[in-house]
Design a protein around this motif. Sequence first.
Motif, mmCIF file in Angstrom:
data_model
loop_
_atom_site.group_PDB
_atom_site.id
_atom_site.type_symbol
_atom_site.label_atom_id
_atom_site.label_comp_id
_atom_site.label_asym_id
_atom_site.label_seq_id
_atom_site.Cartn_x
_atom_site.Cartn_y
_atom_site.Cartn_z
ATOM 1 N N GLN A 119 21.762 51.776 49.791
ATOM 2 C CA GLN A 119 22.951 51.404 49.021
ATOM 3 C C GLN A 119 24.142 51.159 49.934
ATOM 4 N N GLN A 120 24.260 51.969 50.988
ATOM 5 C CA GLN A 120 25.341 51.758 51.951
ATOM 6 C C GLN A 120 25.199 50.404 52.645
ATOM 7 N N LEU A 121 23.984 50.090 53.053
ATOM 8 C CA LEU A 121 23.750 48.808 53.714
ATOM 9 C C LEU A 121 24.008 47.640 52.762
ATOM 10 N N MET A 122 23.603 47.794 51.519
ATOM 11 C CA MET A 122 23.860 46.754 50.526
ATOM 12 C C MET A 122 25.361 46.552 50.350
ATOM 13 N N ALA A 123 26.089 47.634 50.313
ATOM 14 C CA ALA A 123 27.541 47.560 50.131
ATOM 15 C C ALA A 123 28.223 46.875 51.303
ATOM 16 N N GLN A 124 27.545 46.870 52.462
ATOM 17 C CA GLN A 124 28.080 46.204 53.644
ATOM 18 C C GLN A 124 27.542 44.776 53.792
ATOM 19 N N GLY A 125 26.707 44.367 52.859
ATOM 20 C CA GLY A 125 26.125 43.034 52.938
ATOM 21 C C GLY A 125 25.009 42.904 53.950
ATOM 22 N N LYS A 126 24.441 44.026 54.391
ATOM 23 C CA LYS A 126 23.361 44.017 55.385
ATOM 24 C C LYS A 126 22.015 44.066 54.651
ATOM 25 N N TYR A 127 21.672 42.939 54.049
ATOM 26 C CA TYR A 127 20.521 42.921 53.148
ATOM 27 C C TYR A 127 19.184 43.019 53.884
ATOM 28 N N LEU A 128 19.059 42.348 55.028
ATOM 29 C CA LEU A 128 17.816 42.467 55.787
ATOM 30 C C LEU A 128 17.605 43.900 56.263
ATOM 31 N N ASP A 129 18.674 44.546 56.719
ATOM 32 C CA ASP A 129 18.573 45.942 57.135
ATOM 33 C C ASP A 129 18.114 46.811 55.969
ATOM 34 N N ALA A 130 18.659 46.540 54.796
ATOM 35 C CA ALA A 130 18.292 47.322 53.613
ATOM 36 C C ALA A 130 16.814 47.150 53.275
ATOM 37 N N THR A 131 16.316 45.912 53.372
ATOM 38 C CA THR A 131 14.900 45.689 53.047
ATOM 39 C C THR A 131 13.986 46.418 54.025
ATOM 40 N N GLU A 132 14.403 46.539 55.268
ATOM 41 C CA GLU A 132 13.579 47.191 56.289
ATOM 42 C C GLU A 132 13.256 48.631 55.902
ATOM 43 N N ILE A 133 14.228 49.334 55.352
ATOM 44 C CA ILE A 133 13.976 50.744 55.026
ATOM 45 C C ILE A 133 13.496 50.920 53.595
#
Length: 703
Positions: free
Chosen positions: A484-498
């Motif tokens: 959720q933190q990564l999504m809030a930062q717009g880091k969508y690829l990072d979010a999908t990784e985890i």
Amino acid sequence: MKQIVCSWAAQVFFAVGLTSAAAFAQTPGTSLVPADKDASAVQHFDPLGKVPSKFTLELRKGLKASLPFADKRDFDEAKRGFIAEPSYTKIMADAGHVAWDMGSYGWLLTGKDFESIHPSLQRQAVLNMAYGLYEVVPGRIYQVRGFDLASISFIKSDTGWIIFDPLTAAETARASLEFINEKLGKRPVVAVVYSHSHVDHFGGVRGVIDEADAVSGKVMVIAPKGFMQAAIDENVYSGNAMSRRTQWQYAVLLQRNPYGHVDQAIGKNVANGNFGLIAPNRLVSKDFEEITVDGVKMVFQNTPDTEAPVEMNTWFPQFKAFWAAENITGTIHNIYTLRGARVRNALNWSKQINNALYKFGGEMEVMFASHSWPRWGNERIQEVMRAQRDAIANLNNQALHYANLGVTINEIHNVYEVPKPLQQQWAARSYHGDVQNNSRAVINRFLGHYDGNPVNLIPLSPKDSAPLYVEMMGGSAKIIDKGQQLMAQGKYLDATEILNKIVFAEPGNVAARRLLADAYEQLGYRAESTSVRNSFLQGAYELRNGLPGGVAPQTSSPDVIRAMTTEQWLDFIGISIDPKKADDLHFTINLVTPDNGEQYAVEMSNGTLTNIKGFLAQKPDLTITVNRTDLNLVMMGQSSFDDLIGNGKAMFEGDRTGFDRLRAILVPFTPDFEILPGTAPQKPLAPPKPFEVTDLISPLIGD
């Protein structure tokens, strides 16, 4: 063929404004514009779907400012030569369902800027809304566009039509022929040309000619050498897996909506009708080969191992026109296609474009193809040819350059950059292909999947590795919080990784699935490539809703089954055997098909089924004698071997124990397996019968 007449406004011109400062030229497509401007298109079709995030909107803003939207030449070319469009937007299949519905994309012509679509992709999607009859060379060459994924081309010969690439479905090809005859006068079809071995370029042939006319030679059917083998071979051994993966590349579960399916890069979509295959009676085998048909001289350029295993361009010296098949279209194509296929030869592809450029380029006045729109004028044609030649060659050269510096297949997509001059050329944008996956494909072709790190020699399966990651990361709650933190930062690829780790470790974790779907959705909105967009959005849909079940798999066309060799069928049976149940099975079978004079020795040993054509075992356990025409019924699931024995059409001599055990351990393949955990349909598809082949050529496969 039934046609549903469109009641929408008939003579409305429109302007497409992808930026507030630019409005594109008026374009044909008037019958497609919905009277209500399709207000429903602004609503997301999925109750769980999300709108573009502020980060996605910011990315779009930058793209709109950096890309050459002021260059409107493609729009001028796309409308040039327009003659007429149909009064209908739907073409009905012979079976009664809708085979083609161009009107379902009418919302693209309302002039709205859709924030859920990459601005460059929306531009391409509008260009692909051309619908109707177009003149390419005055009085001699015409195209019907917007009736299928491909465009069908008509060359006016002395007495009739020479048809290039008769689409996917008989219904859409038939409608095209009827429409041009209605507008320009009825003429017989004197020849058909298949440019290459993908189904959207031959599947509709029965809508324009009768097989008897091809067999008799009344109609010449021209194709490159190896066409029949390539048309079947690419889809036989992995056809079921390819069919399932194609569902993602073509986003078959998504509505035609700004939040869903918007385009297929080389056309709108694929017709859902009857596809067939009539064997060619004239093969082109030389690098360059001249054939004259009914007063039209054609110089065919064989270009194997380019966009398809076999393919050919055509030069018309009388008209100064060049047919680029699918080697040069309105997009950079796939070196690796996400549905799964053999990696294509980027270097050879670029060289074949160069061959055409140097052989014919100095004389070209028009270039047209089986997709997209023509280009006119020698300078413009050479510009587009060089852009695509250079883009494909650069992909090959740069990927291998970095590979020789130690960059691996798992890194190259984050290192490769399209040269800046090519980034500013619309003809070099990757709507169908995708530069990241294409760069990985080049390395895969030369070096394979292994990146040199021994940890990747025997990688754990995701379902086995994911629980380890989830445990070491502190559990799913912490991963979701970080996601959720990564999504809030717009880091969508990072979010999908985890988040992907949780989905594989805990398929029932709804919160993780929905958060991963949200990330996929934003990545889909950002994608310029339709294949990438569709794959992310289809993934989001299946994570949220699962896979619907109970829909019958595509049954292979009788034409395709007849074209499939007996050897290919035996090879497919070998793939279908359950390897866990085959170790103790040993037998030898002789298969004889008297009507075509073929014979095969088939052996089962060491858990493996093998066959060899032209030989018979000296002491077989069983000899099966059956005409190939009757064997086709088994391959189509319309009959069984026991049925054929019962009615005297097959004979078994010897011990059939091995045959019966083989039949019992064949695994039926259906294209509804999970790609992401927890998405299996509640009601599985009905399996095919033993020895039946389904989904041999998916009508969705056209790339």
